[in-house]
Design a protein around this motif. Structure first.
Motif, PDB file in Angstrom:
ATOM      1  N   ARG A   8     -12.484   1.442  -0.870  1.00  0.00           N
ATOM      2  CA  ARG A   8     -11.314   2.066  -1.513  1.00  0.00           C
ATOM      3  C   ARG A   8     -11.583   3.572  -1.533  1.00  0.00           C
ATOM      4  NH1 ARG A   8      -8.853   0.349  -6.554  1.00  0.00           N
ATOM      5  NH2 ARG A   8      -6.932   0.393  -5.317  1.00  0.00           N
ATOM      6  N   ALA A   9     -10.599   4.354  -1.134  1.00  0.00           N
ATOM      7  CA  ALA A   9     -10.798   5.815  -1.100  1.00  0.00           C
ATOM      8  C   ALA A   9     -10.978   6.346  -2.523  1.00  0.00           C
ATOM      9  CB  ALA A   9      -9.593   6.480  -0.441  1.00  0.00           C
TER      10      ALA A   9
ATOM     11  N   GLY B 165      -6.606  -2.849  -6.942  1.00  0.00           N
ATOM     12  CA  GLY B 165      -6.772  -3.215  -5.539  1.00  0.00           C
ATOM     13  C   GLY B 165      -8.151  -3.791  -5.311  1.00  0.00           C
ATOM     14  N   THR B 166      -8.292  -4.482  -4.190  1.00  0.00           N
ATOM     15  CA  THR B 166      -9.579  -5.139  -3.908  1.00  0.00           C
ATOM     16  C   THR B 166     -10.350  -4.459  -2.776  1.00  0.00           C
ATOM     17  OG1 THR B 166      -8.484  -6.565  -2.314  1.00  0.00           O
ATOM     18  CG2 THR B 166      -8.662  -7.385  -4.567  1.00  0.00           C
ATOM     19  N   GLY B 167      -9.661  -3.689  -1.983  1.00  0.00           N
ATOM     20  CA  GLY B 167     -10.319  -3.086  -0.809  1.00  0.00           C
ATOM     21  C   GLY B 167     -10.461  -4.114   0.304  1.00  0.00           C
TER      22      GLY B 167
ATOM     23  N   GLY C 123      -7.431  -5.801   1.474  1.00  0.00           N
ATOM     24  CA  GLY C 123      -6.100  -5.956   2.082  1.00  0.00           C
ATOM     25  C   GLY C 123      -6.034  -5.529   3.548  1.00  0.00           C
ATOM     26  N   LEU C 124      -6.526  -4.329   3.855  1.00  0.00           N
ATOM     27  CA  LEU C 124      -6.407  -3.839   5.244  1.00  0.00           C
ATOM     28  C   LEU C 124      -7.300  -4.605   6.214  1.00  0.00           C
ATOM     29  CD1 LEU C 124      -6.039   0.048   4.843  1.00  0.00           C
ATOM     30  CD2 LEU C 124      -4.318  -1.606   5.577  1.00  0.00           C
TER      31      LEU C 124
ATOM     32  N   ASP D 112       4.784   6.413   5.031  1.00  0.00           N
ATOM     33  CA  ASP D 112       5.061   6.867   3.653  1.00  0.00           C
ATOM     34  C   ASP D 112       4.794   8.355   3.551  1.00  0.00           C
ATOM     35  OD1 ASP D 112       2.272   7.427   2.813  1.00  0.00           O
ATOM     36  OD2 ASP D 112       1.993   5.257   3.075  1.00  0.00           O
TER      37      ASP D 112
ATOM     38  N   LYS E 132       2.085   1.709  -3.403  1.00  0.00           N
ATOM     39  CA  LYS E 132       1.019   2.056  -4.362  1.00  0.00           C
ATOM     40  C   LYS E 132       0.537   3.499  -4.174  1.00  0.00           C
ATOM     41  CE  LYS E 132      -1.905  -1.449  -3.607  1.00  0.00           C
ATOM     42  NZ  LYS E 132      -3.148  -2.211  -3.749  1.00  0.00           N
ATOM     43  N   TYR E 133       0.358   3.926  -2.905  1.00  0.00           N
ATOM     44  CA  TYR E 133      -0.278   5.229  -2.660  1.00  0.00           C
ATOM     45  C   TYR E 133       0.731   6.345  -2.355  1.00  0.00           C
ATOM     46  CZ  TYR E 133      -4.134   2.002  -2.631  1.00  0.00           C
ATOM     47  OH  TYR E 133      -5.006   1.018  -3.001  1.00  0.00           O
TER      48      TYR E 133
ATOM     49  N   LEU F 199     -11.540   2.696   6.583  1.00  0.00           N
ATOM     50  CA  LEU F 199     -10.444   1.895   6.027  1.00  0.00           C
ATOM     51  C   LEU F 199     -10.606   0.388   6.198  1.00  0.00           C
ATOM     52  CD1 LEU F 199      -7.025   3.590   6.780  1.00  0.00           C
ATOM     53  CD2 LEU F 199      -8.112   3.158   4.594  1.00  0.00           C
TER      54      LEU F 199
ATOM     55  N   THR G  67      -5.701   6.161  -6.076  1.00  0.00           N
ATOM     56  CA  THR G  67      -6.301   4.853  -5.769  1.00  0.00           C
ATOM     57  C   THR G  67      -6.888   4.233  -7.034  1.00  0.00           C
ATOM     58  OG1 THR G  67      -6.796   5.575  -3.530  1.00  0.00           O
ATOM     59  CG2 THR G  67      -8.030   3.696  -4.324  1.00  0.00           C
TER      60      THR G  67
ATOM     61  N   ASN H 297       0.835  -1.212   0.000  1.00  0.00           N
ATOM     62  CA  ASN H 297       0.000   0.000   0.000  1.00  0.00           C
ATOM     63  C   ASN H 297       0.869   1.262   0.000  1.00  0.00           C
ATOM     64  OD1 ASN H 297      -2.372  -1.347  -0.087  1.00  0.00           O
ATOM     65  ND2 ASN H 297      -2.905  -1.084   2.074  1.00  0.00           N
TER      66      ASN H 297
HETATM   67  P1  ADP Z   1      -6.544  -2.029  -1.800  1.00  0.00           P
HETATM   68  O1  ADP Z   1      -6.469  -3.363  -2.402  1.00  0.00           O
HETATM   69  O2  ADP Z   1      -7.519  -1.119  -2.454  1.00  0.00           O
HETATM   70  O3  ADP Z   1      -5.235  -1.434  -1.580  1.00  0.00           O
HETATM   71  P2  ADP Z   1      -6.656  -2.013   1.042  1.00  0.00           P
HETATM   72  O4  ADP Z   1      -7.621  -2.620   1.972  1.00  0.00           O
HETATM   73  O5  ADP Z   1      -5.254  -2.398   1.204  1.00  0.00           O
HETATM   74  O6  ADP Z   1      -7.237  -2.274  -0.404  1.00  0.00           O
HETATM   75  O7  ADP Z   1      -6.778  -0.456   1.211  1.00  0.00           O
HETATM   76  C1  ADP Z   1      -8.041   0.137   1.203  1.00  0.00           C
HETATM   77  C2  ADP Z   1      -7.928   1.562   0.705  1.00  0.00           C
HETATM   78  O8  ADP Z   1      -7.204   2.313   1.646  1.00  0.00           O
HETATM   79  C3  ADP Z   1      -7.145   1.757  -0.528  1.00  0.00           C
HETATM   80  O9  ADP Z   1      -7.965   1.552  -1.675  1.00  0.00           O
HETATM   81  C4  ADP Z   1      -6.636   3.161  -0.435  1.00  0.00           C
HETATM   82  O10 ADP Z   1      -7.617   4.057  -0.893  1.00  0.00           O
HETATM   83  C5  ADP Z   1      -6.462   3.347   1.048  1.00  0.00           C
HETATM   84  N1  ADP Z   1      -5.057   3.158   1.481  1.00  0.00           N
HETATM   85  C6  ADP Z   1      -4.494   2.055   1.975  1.00  0.00           C
HETATM   86  N2  ADP Z   1      -3.196   2.272   2.288  1.00  0.00           N
HETATM   87  C7  ADP Z   1      -2.946   3.567   2.018  1.00  0.00           C
HETATM   88  C8  ADP Z   1      -1.788   4.412   2.119  1.00  0.00           C
HETATM   89  N3  ADP Z   1      -0.623   3.956   2.595  1.00  0.00           N
HETATM   90  N4  ADP Z   1      -1.904   5.678   1.720  1.00  0.00           N
HETATM   91  C9  ADP Z   1      -3.054   6.158   1.256  1.00  0.00           C
HETATM   92  N5  ADP Z   1      -4.192   5.431   1.129  1.00  0.00           N
HETATM   93  C10 ADP Z   1      -4.126   4.128   1.479  1.00  0.00           C
END
Ligand code: ADP
Length: 581
Positions: A526-527, A537-539, A541-542, A507, A482-483, A520, A532, A479
């Motif tokens: 997903r934001a 991404g799948t939304g 992961g977190l 980051d 990616k972000y 989150l 993003t 993440n």
């Molecule tokens: P994804 O597969 O979309 O990354 P996650 O569950 O990992 O799914 O994250 C959910 C959402 O959280 C992401 O789509 C992103 O919008 C936001 N996000 C996650 N990590 C970060 C980060 N380090 N910085 C900014 N936004 C993040």
């Protein structure tokens, strides 16, 4: 000279007719003013047995003796040398001290005019010479008695007038007191009247307030009934405990769920209720603590899971919240048991289905992805046209994406259905990180991102599942990569705080708003931002990451600011603090 001295017996007659005092001191003093010595002697002799008698030879002598001896009665001749009888009478009557001393004028038969003058001047009586001795005695006695009576009366009058004065002053005093009392009374009366008026006003106010209160009471009654109906029709069981932990209210659902009637627990000690509930629950301790401990807490809202075993199996979410009055005073705690048995069952079924479906999808997907990879890389398959390569590239990307989704879904459903098995053992965090980093290096290089590692010299040994920890770190580093825009910074640090190791991934990326942070950990969230949307991404992961952290006894925290990057940090228990087991 006496007219008839021979036929008189003065002593015996006087004693018979007058009972005048006869002691020497108390006898009256009679002054005889007579220039004829013979006459003076005769008079003195006549009166001497009854009175003290003194004589004066003329008016002047009479005046002097009167002034000196203060006689009780004066017998006075009219014509005398030096000072006449008239002069003497006039002078004596001019003196207030002697105006009550009776004066008897002794005159000749020819002095009628003079006699009248003397009577006018103030003489009381007269005797015409020659006179009878008895007449003399009688007239003297009468005048003395009259004088004495007058004196007694005078004294009486004086005493009485003194009494009268005293009485008058008393009366005046009492009158003054009465006047004061009267004015006081009037003041009081005025005050009483004022108070009566005020009372009347107050009475009216009270009456109005009373009416308002009655109306309010009626409204409150209605409201209470409505609230009671709402509370009773609720699907959740409710219990209200006073700050001392005494059950004060339960609703009908409470009785339905736990078979406990309101009358058996209300106003009873909380222990009694806990004992009744305990028998029905699996996690006795948590129930006990939840009820007893939290009544002292006036602020926090807390929630916990509970499983009822008897008489019916139910899964509950128990919430407890403080109840405050309008004036913000704490009046007790409300406990709400929400029956989530059905929801949990549906969740479990859903997870099982997702688990099964993703598992079943993974086999054909692996095959598809494998063959696409083979066609693109294996030269023995034959030459590919540019267009074929491009299409197969798209298919490969989507197969990878599908693979990722399937794997995430499988992981999540396994976690939720409790099918994921973790093998926790002491791990060297530094070593794990070093193993992981090389796979990320190409990506960081491609975006010219600067990665910095902050590891403690002595590597902390944590207790965890190696694969799980790797997955957590991979998700967070992925993440961050990616972000975060090109040439951004990514930092990974490890530090030991008390019984845990904190691992943070920071980051300098796009960051997240407070609202975004709140969502989150919601599945598929997903934001909404270009960064993003630009990356896949799948939304999930977190969600998986946090569950994985919690399954290993840790906790996760996020801090972030839009445009200023984010920090995702989590804990893992130190192996030593848990006895290295
Ligand atoms: P994804 O597969 O979309 O990354 P996650 O569950 O990992 O799914 O994250 C959910 C959402 O959280 C992401 O789509 C992103 O919008 C936001 N996000 C996650 N990590 C970060 C980060 N380090 N910085 C900014 N936004 C993040």
């Amino acid at each position: 000279m006496l007219n008839h001295p021979e036929n008189e017996n003065p002593d015996s007659q006087q004693e018979e007719q007058h009972s005048f005092p006869v002691t020497a001191e108390s006898r009256a003093l009679v002054l005889v003013v007579e220039d004829n010595p013979q006459m003076a002697r005769m008079i003195a002799a006549t009166l001497a047995p009854l009175y003290r008698v003194i004589t004066a030879c003329d008016g002047q002598d009479g005046l002097e003796q009167t002034l000196a001896l203060h006689p009780d009665l004066i017998l006075c001749d009219v014509s005398m040398p030096r000072m006449s009888g008239e002069q003497l009478v006039t002078m004596l009557r001019a003196q207030p001290d002697f105006d009550d001393v009776p004066i008897v004028v002794l005159s000749g038969r020819t002095d009628e005019q003079l006699r009248i003058q003397l009577l006018r001047a103030g003489a009381q009586d007269y005797l015409i010479k020659p006179f009878n001795r008895e007449e003399l005695r009688l007239r003297v006695a009468n005048l003395l008695v009259m004088r004495q009576v007058r004196q007694v009366l005078q004294r009486e009058v004086t005493v009485q007038s003194r009494d009268l004065v005293t009485l008058a002053s008393k009366v005046t005093l009492q009158q003054r007191e009465l006047t004061q009392a009267l004015s006081l009374l009037r003041e009081r009366e005025a005050r009483v009247q004022d108070q009566a008026k005020e009372l009347e006003v107050r009475g009216r106010q009270l009456e109005r307030a009373n009416k308002a209160l009655t109306t309010r009471n009626r409204q409150l009654d209605h409201m209470q009934s409505r609230l009671r109906a709402i509370v009773d029709t609720s699907q959740d069981a409710m219990l209200f405990l006073t700050p001392d932990g005494i059950p004060a209210e339960v609703n009908t659902r409470f009785t339905d769920f736990f078979g406990i009637d309101a009358s058996t627990v209300l106003s009873q000690p909380a222990d009694h209720l806990t004992a009744l509930l305990k028998a029905q629950f699996a996690a006795e301790v948590s129930l006990d603590e939840a009820l007893a401990w939290s009544t002292t807490d006036q602020e926090r809202i807390f929630g916990t899971q509970q499983v009822q075993m008897e008489p019916t199996r139910r899964e509950f979410e128990l919430f407890s919240l403080p109840v405050l009055n309008l004036d913000q005073t704490y009046i007790g705690r409300l406990y709400v048991w929400r029956d989530v048995t059905h929801e949990r069952e549906v969740d479990r079924m859903k997870s099982e289905f997702v688990c099964l479906a993703s598992h079943e999808l993974r086999t054909p997907l692996t095959s598809i992805k494998g063959y696409v990879d083979l066609i693109l890389t294996d030269e023995t398959v034959g030459e590919l046209t540019e267009l074929q390569r491009e299409f197969l590239g798209i298919a490969q990307n989507n197969a990878r994406r599908l693979m990722k989704i399937t794997n995430d879904l499988l992981d999540l459903s396994r976690m939720e259905s409790g099918k994921m098995e973790l093998h926790r053992k002491p791990l060297n965090v530094n070593l794990l990180i070093h193993k992981l980093i090389p796979s990320f290096q190409p990506g960081w290089d491609a975006k010219r991102q600067k990665f910095t590692l902050h590891l403690p010299e002595e590597a902390p040994m944590v207790l965890g599942d190696a694969e799980g920890v790797m997955q957590i770190l991979s998700n967070l580093l992925s993440n961050a990569h990616k972000y975060t825009l090109e040439e951004g910074h990514i930092d990974l640090s490890v530090e030991t705080v008390g019984p845990v190791a904190w691992i943070s991934v920071t980051d300098s990326g796009i960051g997240l708003s407070t609202e975004e942070q709140a969502q989150l950990f919601t599945r598929f969230y997903r934001a909404h931002n270009t960064a993003t949307e630009a990356v896949g991404g799948t939304g999930l992961g977190l969600v998986i990451t946090r569950s994985m952290v919690e399954m290993q006894g840790g906790e996760m925290q996020v801090s972030s600011e839009p445009g200023h990057g984010s920090t995702f940090r989590f804990t893992l228990p130190l192996a030593e603090s848990l006895g290295g087991s």
